[in-house]
Design a protein around this motif. Structure first.
Motif, PDB file in Angstrom:
ATOM      1  N   LEU A 130       0.843  -1.190   0.000  1.00  0.00           N
ATOM      2  CA  LEU A 130       0.000   0.000   0.000  1.00  0.00           C
ATOM      3  C   LEU A 130       0.882   1.245   0.000  1.00  0.00           C
ATOM      4  CD1 LEU A 130      -2.782  -0.978   2.581  1.00  0.00           C
ATOM      5  CD2 LEU A 130      -2.699  -1.370   0.106  1.00  0.00           C
ATOM      6  N   TRP A 131       0.613   2.128  -0.948  1.00  0.00           N
ATOM      7  CA  TRP A 131       1.344   3.383  -1.085  1.00  0.00           C
ATOM      8  C   TRP A 131       0.365   4.545  -0.999  1.00  0.00           C
ATOM      9  CZ3 TRP A 131       6.661   4.198  -2.614  1.00  0.00           C
ATOM     10  CH2 TRP A 131       7.418   3.016  -2.695  1.00  0.00           C
ATOM     11  N   GLU A 132       0.853   5.683  -0.533  1.00  0.00           N
ATOM     12  CA  GLU A 132       0.049   6.894  -0.517  1.00  0.00           C
ATOM     13  C   GLU A 132       0.574   7.845  -1.583  1.00  0.00           C
ATOM     14  OE1 GLU A 132      -2.003  10.046   2.595  1.00  0.00           O
ATOM     15  OE2 GLU A 132      -0.890   8.293   3.301  1.00  0.00           O
ATOM     16  N   VAL A 133      -0.351   8.293  -2.440  1.00  0.00           N
ATOM     17  CA  VAL A 133      -0.023   9.199  -3.538  1.00  0.00           C
ATOM     18  C   VAL A 133      -0.587  10.577  -3.201  1.00  0.00           C
ATOM     19  CG1 VAL A 133      -0.399   9.686  -5.991  1.00  0.00           C
ATOM     20  CG2 VAL A 133       0.001   7.330  -5.220  1.00  0.00           C
ATOM     21  N   ASP A 134       0.185  11.605  -3.451  1.00  0.00           N
ATOM     22  CA  ASP A 134      -0.257  12.971  -3.180  1.00  0.00           C
ATOM     23  C   ASP A 134      -1.285  13.394  -4.229  1.00  0.00           C
ATOM     24  OD1 ASP A 134      -0.586  15.617  -2.532  1.00  0.00           O
ATOM     25  OD2 ASP A 134       1.396  16.251  -3.240  1.00  0.00           O
ATOM     26  N   PRO A 135      -2.551  13.662  -3.845  1.00  0.00           N
ATOM     27  CA  PRO A 135      -3.562  14.063  -4.836  1.00  0.00           C
ATOM     28  C   PRO A 135      -3.192  15.338  -5.586  1.00  0.00           C
ATOM     29  CG  PRO A 135      -4.603  13.460  -2.754  1.00  0.00           C
ATOM     30  CD  PRO A 135      -3.135  13.540  -2.496  1.00  0.00           C
ATOM     31  N   ALA A 136      -2.370  16.198  -4.972  1.00  0.00           N
ATOM     32  CA  ALA A 136      -1.958  17.438  -5.633  1.00  0.00           C
ATOM     33  C   ALA A 136      -0.788  17.224  -6.586  1.00  0.00           C
ATOM     34  CB  ALA A 136      -1.588  18.486  -4.593  1.00  0.00           C
ATOM     35  N   GLY A 137      -0.121  16.061  -6.479  1.00  0.00           N
ATOM     36  CA  GLY A 137       0.992  15.764  -7.362  1.00  0.00           C
ATOM     37  C   GLY A 137       2.280  16.452  -6.998  1.00  0.00           C
ATOM     38  N   GLU A 138       2.386  16.987  -5.784  1.00  0.00           N
ATOM     39  CA  GLU A 138       3.583  17.737  -5.396  1.00  0.00           C
ATOM     40  C   GLU A 138       4.609  16.881  -4.663  1.00  0.00           C
ATOM     41  OE1 GLU A 138       2.029  20.914  -3.091  1.00  0.00           O
ATOM     42  OE2 GLU A 138       1.049  21.918  -4.798  1.00  0.00           O
ATOM     43  N   ARG A 139       4.151  15.918  -3.870  1.00  0.00           N
ATOM     44  CA  ARG A 139       5.065  15.097  -3.074  1.00  0.00           C
ATOM     45  C   ARG A 139       5.262  13.732  -3.725  1.00  0.00           C
ATOM     46  NH1 ARG A 139       1.354  16.903   0.606  1.00  0.00           N
ATOM     47  NH2 ARG A 139       0.497  14.792   0.810  1.00  0.00           N
ATOM     48  N   ASP A 140       6.420  13.134  -3.452  1.00  0.00           N
ATOM     49  CA  ASP A 140       6.681  11.777  -3.923  1.00  0.00           C
ATOM     50  C   ASP A 140       5.761  10.791  -3.208  1.00  0.00           C
ATOM     51  OD1 ASP A 140       8.681  12.492  -5.694  1.00  0.00           O
ATOM     52  OD2 ASP A 140      10.284  12.247  -4.211  1.00  0.00           O
ATOM     53  N   PRO A 141       5.425   9.683  -3.857  1.00  0.00           N
ATOM     54  CA  PRO A 141       4.634   8.662  -3.167  1.00  0.00           C
ATOM     55  C   PRO A 141       5.433   8.036  -2.040  1.00  0.00           C
ATOM     56  CG  PRO A 141       5.430   7.818  -5.254  1.00  0.00           C
ATOM     57  CD  PRO A 141       5.778   9.277  -5.228  1.00  0.00           C
ATOM     58  N   ARG A 142       4.740   7.542  -1.034  1.00  0.00           N
ATOM     59  CA  ARG A 142       5.411   6.891   0.090  1.00  0.00           C
ATOM     60  C   ARG A 142       4.594   5.669   0.493  1.00  0.00           C
ATOM     61  NH1 ARG A 142       3.759   9.562   5.864  1.00  0.00           N
ATOM     62  NH2 ARG A 142       1.504   9.749   5.473  1.00  0.00           N
ATOM     63  N   LYS A 143       5.283   4.681   1.061  1.00  0.00           N
ATOM     64  CA  LYS A 143       4.558   3.543   1.606  1.00  0.00           C
ATOM     65  C   LYS A 143       3.715   4.008   2.788  1.00  0.00           C
ATOM     66  CE  LYS A 143       7.524  -0.262   0.144  1.00  0.00           C
ATOM     67  NZ  LYS A 143       8.318  -1.445   0.574  1.00  0.00           N
ATOM     68  N   VAL A 144       2.520   3.474   2.886  1.00  0.00           N
ATOM     69  CA  VAL A 144       1.624   3.865   3.967  1.00  0.00           C
ATOM     70  C   VAL A 144       2.256   3.479   5.303  1.00  0.00           C
ATOM     71  CG1 VAL A 144      -0.644   3.478   5.014  1.00  0.00           C
ATOM     72  CG2 VAL A 144      -0.425   3.671   2.524  1.00  0.00           C
TER      73      VAL A 144
END
Length: 665
Positions: A51-65
């Motif tokens: 499971l990864w968390e994606v920034d809805p704004a597209g500004e931050r890199d994805p990270r593992k939850v």
């Protein structure tokens, strides 16, 4: 022309190691976007979910939850914003934890197991505006409830019993199922689950809760008595009492979802191909009170398939969004309250749609044949837009070629098209060899990024790859189905050859060095080609049908194929016309056959029959057999071996290279 050779960093190794996005979940307030990803485990021998968390704004890199582990899957949110998922992570019990449980995960990474079913939970859903949860989990025959099921399951395990007793006529997928039947269970925090009913042995787990959690809807699989008809069940979520059972002879319903006000239940309705009628797909709405059914797309010539429709989260707003194949793409479509359908994207293939709370923005997974899946953001209303890409785990890097299209017409004047991957360096002075790669299905299309039978490892080796969409492909209107009905190995085969001829009219392709390969229905077309022409230097058949008569009696979808071909004892014409084994004496082209030993869709006996016929005809044949694979290839190292073996086979027969047996074989 420069070609790549085997080495530690060849493209199919990178392809196998690439993380694979599989699904999205958006928090009720729109602030968190969770991505499920299939990734290699620590040993590199299997894929596991992350499971990864994606920034809805597209500004931050994805990270593992935070707090998630490998094996966590199927993310979804409760109405209060709590993240839920399935996992078989340990819970400190000896018996148990067999099979996935339902867990919650706080934003600071604290996990809590909130429900466990003996044998595991297969799927779950959450109500949009209440805390109600429902899941799909199996109960053994004779089990009155979860407690007695647990006792029976424990006794079977201790006795070493895995036997299944079939007493009823089997449905379309019954041969490999049982003994437990999936049920729809509504979960209570301090009370036993409420059983809303069985889904049938082949139950797929499709279910939905009304936004207030008062109703649960699910689909019940076909039975042997009516193998082409399933049932939509709407039940009281508190008592489990069924309020409606809805069905239509010859049709099946999938992917139920309630509108935001709970006033309608939206389902995908399919009429599968029969001897007399072609396949059709639409979206329908049920009234949960009266049971009345309404076709929502009566004038939509393509299908809302594959994918799952999503409804506006705004109560009273009946807007919905869906995806569907169209001319080698899979756009997002919006259906307004008045029935108007608007295409929101002009290119690419989309999946796993999510909508923000105000209905203004969509998130989705997007891929193309030259770009793996990544997360994008779309305007929920704008036509033919280019979505905004969001940062997504994984980067395959440079692809060794370009993607273009091929167009021609069929023997009936119908416009045909396909994709063509051109390798780097292909010119009129140094033309590339051509691999023709028809898709599986046959209902399907070369529209999205494939992990199995991906064209780019072949382009990396210097091959051009034609990806044709012949008759029976989806995305070309209902007439594409009509012109192919009853001609499994007829018009689709001729369309593939017509597109091949059109591609080979290019000066940068070599018409003297060609091969054809395919998987599933594409494998069948490879087998049909083997008995129709000797124009190709080599053929590859992966899980392809060879003897339609023996296949029809052995596949797990015997009822489905019996509808298409008819009873071979009464209606011989389609078997005589379309079964390649009847023309085995015409086999001349060297073949590589690939099959999995646990394939119940196309049993491995089909490939064994083909191999024996090739040997009797004195035709060179190799058989790549995976004893523990099913219809596809799941294990990473098996996928590597598939690409390596096929590439070496093609190099030997098309390029004249010495045969190289893969080291691990």
């Amino acid at each position: 022309m420069t070609t790549m050779v085997n080495g530690p960093h060849i493209l199919h190794d990178r392809l196998v190691a690439q993380p694979r996005p599989t699904g999205l979940a958006l928090a009720p307030d729109g602030t968190r976007l969770i991505l499920s990803v299939q990734a290699l485990d620590s040993e590199g021998t299997r894929y596991v979910s992350e499971l990864w968390e994606v920034d809805p704004a597209g500004e931050r890199d994805p990270r593992k939850v935070p707090g998630s582990q490998q094996g966590d899957s199927a993310p979804a949110f409760k109405a209060d914003g709590t993240l839920l998922f399935l996992s078989d992570r340990e819970f400190g019990e000896s018996d148990a934890a067999q099979g996935p449980s339902l867990w919650s995960l706080s934003e600071d990474g604290e996990a809590e197991r909130i429900a466990h079913h003996p044998g595991g939970t297969r799927a779950f859903t959450a109500a949009a505006r209440s805390g109600t949860l429902a899941c799909t989990a199996a109960l053994l025959p004779g089990a009155e409830d979860v407690r007695t099921h647990a006792d029976l399951l424990r006794r079977r395990r201790r006795a070493g019993v895995s036997a299944v007793l079939y007493e009823e006529p089997e449905g379309s997928d019954g041969a490999e199922l049982g003994p437990a039947e999936p049920h729809t269970l509504v979960l209570g925090r301090d009370a036993p689950p409420v059983d809303a009913g069985g889904q049938g042995q082949a139950g797929a787990g499709g279910m939905a809760l009304s936004p207030d959690g008062s109703l649960v809807a699910y689909t019940r699989a076909p039975t042997g008595a009516a193998p082409d008809t399933n049932t939509v069940v709407i039940a009281d979520a508190t008592t489990g009492v069924q309020r409606h059972t809805l069905s239509r002879p010859g049709h099946q319903y999938y992917s139920p979802v309630f509108t935001a006000d709970g006033a309608r239940l939206i389902c995908e309705r399919q009429q599968e191909e029969t001897y007399e009628a072609e396949w059709q797909v639409t979206l329908v709405a049920f009234d949960p009170i009266s049971g009345e059914e309404t076709d929502l797309l009566p004038d939509f010539d393509n299908w809302p398939w594959p994918g799952r429709a999503i409804c506006s989260p705004v109560p009273g707003d009946t807007t919905l969004w869906f995806t569907g194949d169209e001319q080698g793409h899979r756009p997002v479509f919006r259906r307004d309250a008045d029935g108007t359908v608007t295409r929101l994207t002009a290119s690419g293939a989309y999946a796993s749609l999510c909508v923000t709370p105000d209905g203004s923005t969509l998130y989705a997974l997007r891929s193309t044949l030259d770009s793996p899946h990544h997360v994008v953001r779309l305007d929920a209303t704008k036509a033919d837009q280019d979505p905004a890409p969001l940062r997504t785990p994984g980067d395959l890097g440079h692809l060794p070629g370009t993607l273009t299209e091929v167009h021609t017409t069929g023997d009936d004047g119908f416009a045909l098209r396909g994709w063509l991957v051109l390798p780097e360096g292909a010119t009129a002075e140094d033309p590339a060899p051509l691999l023709v790669l028809p898709h599986g299905g046959p209902q399907g299309s070369w529209s999205d990024w494939p992990w199995l039978w991906n064209p780019w490892p072949f382009a990396a080796r210097g091959y051009a790859v034609l990806l044709p969409d012949p008759a029976l492909s989806s995305g070309y209107g209902q007439h594409m189905q009509e012109r192919g009905r009853g001609q499994y190995g007829g018009r689709p085969y001729h369309d593939v050859i017509a597109l091949t001829d059109a591609a080979l009219a290019r000066a940068d392709l070599d018409p003297t060095r060609t091969a054809l390969a395919g998987w599933s229905y594409g494998g069948y077309l490879a087998n049909r080609t083997a008995t129709r022409t000797d124009r190709f230097r080599a053929l590859v058949s992966h899980a392809g049908l060879w003897n339609l008569e023996s296949f029809q009696g052995a596949t797990d979808m015997h009822a489905y194929f019996r509808k298409i071909f008819g009873d071979p004892r009464i209606r011989r014409e389609r078997y005589d016309a379309d079964s390649p084994h009847l023309d085995a004496a015409k086999l001349t082209t060297p073949m590589l056959i690939v099959h999995g030993g646990e394939d119940s869709r196309v049993p491995a006996s089909q490939s064994r029959e083909l191999r024996h016929d090739l040997q009797r005809q004195g035709v060179p044949v190799r058989f790549l057999y995976f004893p523990d694979e099913s219809h596809g290839i799941e294990a990473p190292n098996h996928l590597r071996l598939l690409y390596e073996t096929v590439l070496n086979f093609l190099d030997h027969h098309i390029l004249g290279a010495q045969w190289r047996r893969p080291e691990l074989l």
